[in-house]
Design a protein around this motif. Structure first.
Motif, PDB file in Angstrom:
ATOM      1  N   GLY A 500       0.802  -1.223   0.000  1.00  0.00           N
ATOM      2  CA  GLY A 500       0.000   0.000   0.000  1.00  0.00           C
ATOM      3  C   GLY A 500       0.828   1.262   0.000  1.00  0.00           C
ATOM      4  O   GLY A 500       1.970   1.278   0.394  1.00  0.00           O
ATOM      5  N   THR A 501       0.242   2.339  -0.418  1.00  0.00           N
ATOM      6  CA  THR A 501       0.911   3.631  -0.425  1.00  0.00           C
ATOM      7  C   THR A 501      -0.042   4.715   0.006  1.00  0.00           C
ATOM      8  O   THR A 501      -1.254   4.540   0.033  1.00  0.00           O
ATOM      9  CB  THR A 501       1.430   3.976  -1.830  1.00  0.00           C
ATOM     10  OG1 THR A 501       0.318   4.068  -2.704  1.00  0.00           O
ATOM     11  CG2 THR A 501       2.420   2.966  -2.332  1.00  0.00           C
ATOM     12  N   SER A 502       0.509   5.861   0.336  1.00  0.00           N
ATOM     13  CA  SER A 502      -0.319   7.021   0.624  1.00  0.00           C
ATOM     14  C   SER A 502       0.105   8.153  -0.283  1.00  0.00           C
ATOM     15  O   SER A 502       0.849   7.949  -1.218  1.00  0.00           O
ATOM     16  CB  SER A 502      -0.192   7.413   2.097  1.00  0.00           C
ATOM     17  OG  SER A 502       1.118   7.828   2.367  1.00  0.00           O
ATOM     18  N   SER A 503      -0.332   9.389  -0.006  1.00  0.00           N
ATOM     19  CA  SER A 503      -0.264  10.379  -1.068  1.00  0.00           C
ATOM     20  C   SER A 503       0.653  11.569  -0.859  1.00  0.00           C
ATOM     21  O   SER A 503       0.929  12.257  -1.823  1.00  0.00           O
ATOM     22  CB  SER A 503      -1.670  10.905  -1.346  1.00  0.00           C
ATOM     23  OG  SER A 503      -2.192  11.517  -0.199  1.00  0.00           O
ATOM     24  N   SER A 504       1.144  11.886   0.335  1.00  0.00           N
ATOM     25  CA  SER A 504       1.966  13.077   0.476  1.00  0.00           C
ATOM     26  C   SER A 504       2.861  12.945   1.696  1.00  0.00           C
ATOM     27  O   SER A 504       2.650  12.103   2.561  1.00  0.00           O
ATOM     28  CB  SER A 504       1.068  14.311   0.609  1.00  0.00           C
ATOM     29  OG  SER A 504       0.252  14.212   1.759  1.00  0.00           O
ATOM     30  N   THR A 525      -1.844   6.605  14.555  1.00  0.00           N
ATOM     31  CA  THR A 525      -1.203   7.586  13.683  1.00  0.00           C
ATOM     32  C   THR A 525       0.284   7.308  13.598  1.00  0.00           C
ATOM     33  O   THR A 525       0.965   7.183  14.621  1.00  0.00           O
ATOM     34  CB  THR A 525      -1.418   9.011  14.211  1.00  0.00           C
ATOM     35  OG1 THR A 525      -2.817   9.270  14.305  1.00  0.00           O
ATOM     36  CG2 THR A 525      -0.791  10.035  13.275  1.00  0.00           C
ATOM     37  N   TYR A 526       0.784   7.186  12.384  1.00  0.00           N
ATOM     38  CA  TYR A 526       2.226   7.094  12.164  1.00  0.00           C
ATOM     39  C   TYR A 526       2.708   8.532  12.028  1.00  0.00           C
ATOM     40  O   TYR A 526       2.407   9.207  11.047  1.00  0.00           O
ATOM     41  CB  TYR A 526       2.524   6.300  10.895  1.00  0.00           C
ATOM     42  CG  TYR A 526       3.907   5.670  10.870  1.00  0.00           C
ATOM     43  CD1 TYR A 526       5.058   6.449  10.960  1.00  0.00           C
ATOM     44  CD2 TYR A 526       4.061   4.303  10.751  1.00  0.00           C
ATOM     45  CE1 TYR A 526       6.312   5.880  10.938  1.00  0.00           C
ATOM     46  CE2 TYR A 526       5.316   3.715  10.719  1.00  0.00           C
ATOM     47  CZ  TYR A 526       6.451   4.507  10.820  1.00  0.00           C
ATOM     48  OH  TYR A 526       7.702   3.938  10.800  1.00  0.00           O
ATOM     49  N   THR A 527       3.449   9.016  13.001  1.00  0.00           N
ATOM     50  CA  THR A 527       3.723  10.456  13.095  1.00  0.00           C
ATOM     51  C   THR A 527       4.905  10.922  12.256  1.00  0.00           C
ATOM     52  O   THR A 527       5.061  12.123  12.035  1.00  0.00           O
ATOM     53  CB  THR A 527       3.976  10.845  14.560  1.00  0.00           C
ATOM     54  OG1 THR A 527       5.088  10.097  15.069  1.00  0.00           O
ATOM     55  CG2 THR A 527       2.742  10.563  15.409  1.00  0.00           C
ATOM     56  N   ALA A 532       4.828   7.594   1.606  1.00  0.00           N
ATOM     57  CA  ALA A 532       4.222   6.285   1.367  1.00  0.00           C
ATOM     58  C   ALA A 532       4.221   5.465   2.641  1.00  0.00           C
ATOM     59  O   ALA A 532       5.124   5.582   3.474  1.00  0.00           O
ATOM     60  CB  ALA A 532       4.969   5.536   0.272  1.00  0.00           C
ATOM     61  N   VAL A 533       3.193   4.652   2.790  1.00  0.00           N
ATOM     62  CA  VAL A 533       3.072   3.725   3.920  1.00  0.00           C
ATOM     63  C   VAL A 533       2.983   2.315   3.360  1.00  0.00           C
ATOM     64  O   VAL A 533       2.286   2.068   2.376  1.00  0.00           O
ATOM     65  CB  VAL A 533       1.824   4.035   4.772  1.00  0.00           C
ATOM     66  CG1 VAL A 533       1.660   3.005   5.878  1.00  0.00           C
ATOM     67  CG2 VAL A 533       1.913   5.434   5.359  1.00  0.00           C
ATOM     68  N   THR A 546       3.658  -1.417  10.346  1.00  0.00           N
ATOM     69  CA  THR A 546       3.791  -0.469   9.249  1.00  0.00           C
ATOM     70  C   THR A 546       5.209   0.078   9.130  1.00  0.00           C
ATOM     71  O   THR A 546       5.986   0.078  10.080  1.00  0.00           O
ATOM     72  CB  THR A 546       2.807   0.703   9.421  1.00  0.00           C
ATOM     73  OG1 THR A 546       2.916   1.213  10.747  1.00  0.00           O
ATOM     74  CG2 THR A 546       1.391   0.249   9.162  1.00  0.00           C
ATOM     75  N   GLY A 547       5.517   0.537   7.937  1.00  0.00           N
ATOM     76  CA  GLY A 547       6.749   1.239   7.636  1.00  0.00           C
ATOM     77  C   GLY A 547       6.420   2.408   6.738  1.00  0.00           C
ATOM     78  O   GLY A 547       5.323   2.493   6.179  1.00  0.00           O
ATOM     79  N   VAL A 548       7.370   3.329   6.580  1.00  0.00           N
ATOM     80  CA  VAL A 548       7.121   4.510   5.761  1.00  0.00           C
ATOM     81  C   VAL A 548       8.307   4.783   4.855  1.00  0.00           C
ATOM     82  O   VAL A 548       9.431   4.334   5.109  1.00  0.00           O
ATOM     83  CB  VAL A 548       6.831   5.760   6.623  1.00  0.00           C
ATOM     84  CG1 VAL A 548       5.524   5.613   7.384  1.00  0.00           C
ATOM     85  CG2 VAL A 548       7.994   6.047   7.573  1.00  0.00           C
ATOM     86  N   ARG A 549       8.027   5.542   3.829  1.00  0.00           N
ATOM     87  CA  ARG A 549       9.058   5.936   2.868  1.00  0.00           C
ATOM     88  C   ARG A 549       8.969   7.429   2.620  1.00  0.00           C
ATOM     89  O   ARG A 549       7.877   7.977   2.511  1.00  0.00           O
ATOM     90  CB  ARG A 549       8.862   5.194   1.548  1.00  0.00           C
ATOM     91  CG  ARG A 549       9.819   5.645   0.447  1.00  0.00           C
ATOM     92  CD  ARG A 549       9.499   5.019  -0.885  1.00  0.00           C
ATOM     93  NE  ARG A 549      10.501   5.311  -1.887  1.00  0.00           N
ATOM     94  CZ  ARG A 549      10.499   4.866  -3.128  1.00  0.00           C
ATOM     95  NH1 ARG A 549       9.489   4.101  -3.534  1.00  0.00           N
ATOM     96  NH2 ARG A 549      11.466   5.184  -3.970  1.00  0.00           N
TER      97      ARG A 549
END
Length: 730
Positions: A500-504, A525-527, A532-533, A546-549
């Motif tokens: 999955g991804t997110s937008s900003s 909330t991933y702060t 992208a998540v 979860t992880g983030v980019r």
């Protein structure tokens, strides 16, 4: 019959596209370059040539001598022609004022008619063409007068380019008033590696056997959002033809080779900033959303480029199609682009190809007009794709004729991504909105006239043309939707990051569901600000978190609770596509990055060298990740429309199996939905998910609505029970 000259080229180009040989090797391995063949149909005085009237004599003779016996022998073919005539009112053979014989010629990929003395054909005068490909004659195609060309009127008049899949015979027809024939009417037949020209001597050409064929007529576009996937039904229920359960012809296995092995680049290749480009034939300069095959790689001859580039502020995209039979292969696409380049630059006299970009039906994107990939943000090199509307627009052409058939899903997606990339750089925030546009001299609008023009529009909206075809035009909404996702920062497809991804670049609210229901049971909330998540089991405890980019920087957490990243690291480039999987079967997920069709796998959550480098599929494929055979190791699959070509090892070569499921327009997800240790597919339509518990075609085992249509989806085992479920990111 003449010897075909393109056989060697059709072998060399796929190797280039796969990255196995450098682009410079194509000329060495292909057969000799061939001249453009010119068939003259009228003289400089507008009189018909012998070649242009030879078919009329043959048709009249057959009609008189054959009588009813001729008709009785060809009833099926004549019925087809009658139906076509009833629909379009024209039979290119019976109604012709000029008609060549069916002629054997050297192989060609692109064709087009040109003439002198007028920019347009006289009203009521039409030119038709049919070609023979693989021993089969095509339908008759109306060749539309080109609505493209330079705004300064440089060049001569002609039709749109006509694309073939490698034709070796041709027949031309002109319908209308013989007194209105244009001067110097000729047919140009362009091979994949054109060098020079030759005027064909009809006395040296052999006629070909050719049965009557119908005229290509439009079909209605179908865009049924409910077709192709059903809720579970009794075994006795009848399945529709569009249902995944319906039997389908077994596709050929996906054949690829390992670039890493061929180039001697095994494990240990750096995946950091010094990692070489995956495909020599592509570029992602300027943040391009998909790999773009450059002019040098598709073979643009610099001597044909006589049009110096000029740049203008641009905030509109015009979508086109080419004309032709749609029968080309992916390996022929680069040669077709080269043929279109010659037709525009030399035959029509523009000095370069008119389109800024071209996208083939396999999703491969080609740089067209010189300077298109290097244009600064908010500007575009002025092209020749839409006469009077070239300045201030980017022209992108779908290779193929989309009047009677639909563009492929991959083609539409990549057109949308390229449009979104361009508009976002221009500061346009809405791909569905409109903005003022001022025309140069044009047939449809007067010079200097300003109208409110959609940010993404079809060629027919700015000129008198049917381009991009009735069905192609009906798909502009889909192109705009993908472009909007690109503008928002999303890829528009969940497979760009399989979890999955997110937008900003911001913090994200995450809603997880441990069961198949409409309600989230865990919200946090991933702060850490990120673009992208994604999700994975980073510590091997059996629970996905979860992880983030953010660019080339990655972070992760080991609990599904609010907070910032536990640790961050850098890997690859910010333009890479990221994948998540357990590549070595040790129970923990790590990352891989994708460039073109090459994948760089890392077996730890640290920066540094890639542990394995593999090439699979093509640069235009969508890719998904899963443990398809239950051995505890994740591998790749590539998606082409409704087909998933699955590989059970991290290696190049043939696909181990091919599965068909859902529709080409669906978003796809991967998970172990029933806890049997094997990953299977699910597809998403809006906010509804259709889950399949086996890697087979058939009806969905689970149908669940969750979240909003605008949410981004992640998949994981959130509670450690061995079953994957959904989460959404806002």
């Amino acid at each position: 019959m003449r010897t075909p000259r393109l056989l060697g080229l059709s072998v060399a180009i796929p190797l280039l596209a796969a990255g196995i040989m450098p682009a410079t090797a194509v000329a060495d391995t292909a057969d000799e370059a061939a001249p453009v063949q010119l068939l003259e149909l009228t003289t400089s005085a507008g009189e018909a040539t012998d070649a242009a009237e030879a078919g009329l004599v043959q048709t009249a003779s057959a009609s008189v001598s054959g009588g009813t016996s001729f008709a009785s022998v060809l009833v099926p073919q004549l019925d087809a022609l009658a139906q076509a005539s009833a629909a379009g009112g024209v039979d290119p053979e019976i109604d012709a004022v000029l008609l060549t014989e069916p002629l054997e010629v050297d192989d060609f990929l692109v064709a087009g008619f040109t003439w002198t003395g007028a920019d347009d054909l006289p009203e009521g005068l039409d030119v038709y063409l049919r070609v023979r490909e693989g021993g089969i004659w095509s339908e008759w195609y109306l060749n539309e007068v080109s609505g493209a060309g330079r705004d300064d009127d440089t060049g001569i008049a002609g039709t749109e380019e006509f694309v073939t899949g490698g034709a070796d015979a041709v027949q031309a027809s002109v319908v209308g008033d013989a007194a209105q024939l244009p001067t110097d009417l000729q047919l140009a037949l362009i091979p994949g590696r054109p060098v020079g020209e030759e005027v064909l001597d009809p006395a040296e050409l052999e006629s070909a056997d050719a049965e009557p064929t119908a005229v290509a007529t439009p079909e209605e576009s179908e865009d049924d959002l409910t077709g192709g996937l059903l809720t579970p039904a009794p075994e006795s229920a009848t399945q529709s033809a569009d249902d995944p359960a319906a039997p389908a012809q077994e596709p050929e296995p996906l054949q690829t080779d390992s670039v890493a092995e061929a180039n001697g680049t095994g494990g240990g290749m750096s995946a950091g900033s010094n990692l070489p480009a995956a495909l020599a034939a592509t570029t992602t300069a300027g943040g391009l959303p998909v790999p773009v095959i450059t002019r040098s790689e598709w073979g643009a001859n610099s001597s044909y480029m006589t049009w110096s580039p000029s740049y203008a502020t641009a905030k509109h995209v015009i979508v086109h199609h080419t004309a032709g039979t749609n029968n080309y292969s992916s390996g022929q696409s680069a040669s077709i682009v080269n043929g279109i380049y010659y037709y525009h630059a030399v035959t029509l006299g523009w000095g370069d190809i008119g389109y800024n970009f071209l996208v083939d039906k396999y999703g491969q994107v080609f740089e067209g007009r010189y300077g298109s990939t290097s244009a600064a943000a908010g500007k575009m090199v002025v092209g020749g794709h839409a006469y009077g509307a070239n300045t201030g627009t980017m022209g992108i052409s779908m290779m193929g004729t989309y009047t009677t058939v639909s563009p492929s899903s991959t083609q539409l997606t990549n057109v949308g991504k390229m449009a979104g990339w361009f508009l976002k750089r221009a500061g346009v925030t809405s791909a569905t909105g409109s903005a003022p546009f001022t025309f140069k001299s044009t047939q449809k609008y007067s010079a200097g006239q300003t109208i409110s023009l959609p940010a993404i529009t079809g060629h027919r909206d700015v000129g008198y043309t049917t381009c991009p075809g009735d069905i192609g035009y009906s798909k502009l909404g889909q192109i705009r939707s993908t472009a909007q996702s690109q503008i928002n920062g999303s890829t528009g497809n969940s497979t760009s990051s399989p979890k999955g991804t997110s937008s900003s670049a911001r913090s994200h609210q995450i809603y997880l569901n441990d069961s198949w229901s409409a309600q989230a049971n865990k919200t946090f909330t991933y702060t850490t600000p990120a673009t992208a998540v994604f999700a994975g089991d980073w510590n091997g405890d059996g629970i996905d978190t979860t992880g983030v980019r953010n660019g080339a920087s990655y972070g992760f957490r080991n609990t599904n609770t609010s907070g910032a990243s536990l640790r961050t690291f850098v890997y690859g480039r910010n333009t890479d596509q990221v994948l998540v999987g357990d590549w070595d079967g040790n129970g923990t997920d790590t990352l891989a990055v994708r460039r073109g069709n090459t994948y760089y796998f890392k077996n730890s959550m640290y920066g540094g060298n890639a542990d394995k480098v593999v090439t699979y599929g093509t640069a235009s494929d969508q890719v998904i990740v899963g443990d398809w055979n239950g051995d505890g190791k994740d591998t790749l699959a590539v998606r082409r429309g409704r087909e998933y070509h699955i590989k059970n090892s991290l290696a190049g070569g043939k696909a181990d199996r091919v599965v068909t499921y859902g529709k080409p327009t669906d978003a796809v997800l991967v998970g172990d939905w029933n806890g049997d240790g094997k990953d299977t597919l699910a597809v998403r339509r809006s906010a509804t998910y259709y889950v399949r518990n086996s890697l087979t075609s058939g009806v969905a085992d689970i149908v669940q609505t969750y979240g909003r249509a605008t949410d981004q989806t992640i998949v994981g085992d959130w509670n450690g029970n061995g079953k994957d479920t959904l989460g959404v990111v806002r």
